[in-house]
Enzyme design. Structure first.
Site, PDB file in Angstrom:
ATOM      1  N   GLY A  71       0.825  -1.208   0.000  1.00 38.89           N
ATOM      2  CA  GLY A  71       0.000   0.000   0.000  1.00 38.89           C
ATOM      3  C   GLY A  71       0.859   1.258   0.000  1.00 38.89           C
ATOM      4  N   ASN A 150      -7.569   3.973   9.344  1.00 35.80           N
ATOM      5  CA  ASN A 150      -7.077   2.737   9.941  1.00 35.80           C
ATOM      6  C   ASN A 150      -7.244   2.686  11.446  1.00 35.80           C
ATOM      7  OD1 ASN A 150      -5.071   4.799   9.100  1.00 35.80           O
ATOM      8  ND2 ASN A 150      -3.754   3.726  10.539  1.00 35.80           N
ATOM      9  N   GLN A 178      -7.528   0.363   3.839  1.00 40.49           N
ATOM     10  CA  GLN A 178      -8.370  -0.240   4.881  1.00 40.49           C
ATOM     11  C   GLN A 178      -9.789  -0.522   4.388  1.00 40.49           C
ATOM     12  OE1 GLN A 178      -7.564  -1.457   7.738  1.00 40.49           O
ATOM     13  NE2 GLN A 178      -5.511  -0.640   8.002  1.00 40.49           N
ATOM     14  N   SER A 198      -3.836  -2.766  -0.521  1.00 37.27           N
ATOM     15  CA  SER A 198      -2.756  -3.614  -0.032  1.00 37.27           C
ATOM     16  C   SER A 198      -3.286  -5.012   0.269  1.00 37.27           C
ATOM     17  CB  SER A 198      -2.175  -2.985   1.235  1.00 37.27           C
ATOM     18  OG  SER A 198      -1.170  -3.809   1.756  1.00 37.27           O
ATOM     19  N   GLY A 199      -2.561  -6.035  -0.227  1.00 31.57           N
ATOM     20  CA  GLY A 199      -3.024  -7.416  -0.085  1.00 31.57           C
ATOM     21  C   GLY A 199      -3.183  -7.885   1.352  1.00 31.57           C
ATOM     22  N   HIS A 200      -2.249  -7.481   2.220  1.00 31.66           N
ATOM     23  CA  HIS A 200      -2.251  -8.085   3.559  1.00 31.66           C
ATOM     24  C   HIS A 200      -3.380  -7.585   4.454  1.00 31.66           C
ATOM     25  CE1 HIS A 200      -0.125  -5.053   6.264  1.00 31.66           C
ATOM     26  NE2 HIS A 200       0.149  -4.538   5.088  1.00 31.66           N
ATOM     27  N   THR A 236      10.373  -7.604 -12.014  1.00 37.34           N
ATOM     28  CA  THR A 236       9.655  -8.848 -12.319  1.00 37.34           C
ATOM     29  C   THR A 236       8.528  -9.038 -11.313  1.00 37.34           C
ATOM     30  OG1 THR A 236      11.690  -9.755 -13.190  1.00 37.34           O
ATOM     31  CG2 THR A 236       9.967 -11.344 -12.627  1.00 37.34           C
ATOM     32  N   CYS A 324       5.040   5.178  21.376  1.00 39.09           N
ATOM     33  CA  CYS A 324       6.115   5.556  22.277  1.00 39.09           C
ATOM     34  C   CYS A 324       7.166   6.349  21.502  1.00 39.09           C
ATOM     35  CB  CYS A 324       6.733   4.305  22.878  1.00 39.09           C
ATOM     36  SG  CYS A 324       7.772   4.676  24.275  1.00 39.09           S
TER      37      CYS A 324
END
Ligand code: PLP
Length: 384
Positions: A71, A150, A178, A198-200, A236, A324
């Site tokens: 993404g 997100n 998202q 984004s795939g994940h 590729t 943090c």
């Protein structure tokens, strides 16, 4: 101990169907899709089939889909091409609540002399359409507005915002990382010029993404080199991951309606269960208009990181609304932009569900939460 995974906005489990479809391309079918021989040709066919699946999910055309590595790359490529193809325009529009994949790139261009409008949000994280209308000028190279946030899950009025940009001849990009797979997107009716995904985030592996580029929109490659992806992105193709993302898109298309209902039902049960049992807690974001899987809850006078650690000991994976930085816990830029009171913003937790979340898991989390917050409040240095 069983893991209860409620951090699906961070990443999702690879669907078994996705993994199975990928395996042949990690073993026997290892050809290069650009090769002239039949061995490579069958791999090229698989890449094109995946492109078609992704296009179907978005009601786009396959030649409008460009495969990328993630993404973040898609966001970078969208902003890059807007700037490279319109060097005379020196103004960019985005929001204060974007993901760093957009925000940090826009800030880079700001340091290089671009004027930037960062649209403000109200206490529910909603944008002001008048502020947006006033920001659109002849000098604007790009408006980049996220489809869904997100952290709090807000869905933004991308239809209207892309129409407004077009009325002024301004390019419009949306970071839909998202949103894709969680909410319907129809690019036949939505006039966005570019859209990142984004795939994940939709049960494909990490390290694969795509950028939708509307037919006719001028494009300059972000990654230069070979002629893959019709000269728009060198390198590729990551064939197994492309194939996996194609199957993930097909699964999302086939099951989106029932999954949306099921996930929202479990999310609401989780959210109300927690709010009912814990005093001084509140939901962040626009509950009327958000992703079905996301809940962001603040607990007064507790630290989000401490909540995360205690949940972790119970096998519950969540995420906090603070980061943090240099030893001090800063509330996230999203919660700060929304003006969430300091003693609430510090104790913010994001719970994000998926198609694999079960009712038993939700019941367990609702049962455990009061004890976690009670324990932490008893030792909290923050008091009224
Ligand atoms: N945009 C949004 C809204 C996100 O939530 C994320 C990831 O969390 C990204 C962009 C970046 O995606 P990737 O991890 O694939 O680079």
């Amino acid at each position: 101990m069983k893991t209860i995974y409620l951090d699906n906005n961070a990443t999702t489990a690879v669907a078994p169907e996705v993994r199975d479809a990928m395996l042949p391309y990690l073993t026997d079918l290892y050809g290069n899709p650009s090769s002239m021989h039949t061995f490579g040709g069958q791999v090229a066919d698989a890449v094109e089939a995946a492109r078609e699946n992704l296009a179907n999910l978005l009601s786009a055309s396959p030649d409008e889909i460009l495969f990328t590595s993630c993404g973040s790359e898609s966001d970078n490529a969208a902003i890059w091409t807007a700037i490279q193809t319109q060097p005379e325009k020196r103004h960019l529009i985005t929001t204060r609540v974007e993901h760093p994949a957009v925000l940090n790139v826009i800030q880079h261009w700001e340091r290089h002399g671009y004027r930037v409008t960062y649209l403000a949000v109200d206490s529910k994280g909603r944008l002001d359409m008048d502020e947006y209308a006033q920001a659109l000028t002849d000098d604007t190279a790009l408006a980049s507005i996220m489809f869904a946030n997100n952290e709090v899950g807000n869905i933004y009025p991308i239809q209207r915002m892309s129409e407004m940009a077009h009325e002024k001849g301004i390019l419009f990009h949306t970071d839909a990382v998202q949103a894709v797979g969680k909410t319907p997107i129809d690019l036949n009716h939505l006039p966005a010029d570019m859209l990142s995904l984004s795939g994940h985030k939709l049960h494909a592996p990490k390290g694969i993404g795509a950028l939708y580029i509307r037919k006719g929109v001028r494009f300059r490659p972000f990654l230069q080199g070979g002629h893959q992806e019709r000269g728009r992105r060198a390198g590729t193709e990551n064939v197994p991951y492309v194939v996996g993302m194609g199957v993930a898109a097909q699964l999302a298309l086939d099951h989106m309606q029932e999954e949306r209902v099921q996930t929202a039902m479990l999310r609401d049960k989780l959210e109300t269960g927690i709010l009912e049992r814990i005093t001084d807690s509140m939901v962040n974001g626009d509950i009327e208009n958000r992703l079905p899987n996301t809940s962001n809850i603040s607990f007064k006078n507790v630290e989000g990181e401490a909540i995360l650690l205690m949940l972790d000991r119970l096998g519950i994976c969540a995420s906090s609304g603070s980061a943090c930085t240099s030893g001090s816990l800063e509330p996230s830029h999203v919660l700060r932009a929304m003006g969430v009171p300091f003693n609430y913003a510090h104790g913010s937790i994001r719970l994000s569900l998926s198609r694999y979340t079960t009712e038993e898991e939700v019941d367990f989390v609702v049962e455990q939460f009061p004890q976690v917050i009670e324990t932490l409040r008893a030792i909290s240095p923050f008091k009224d």
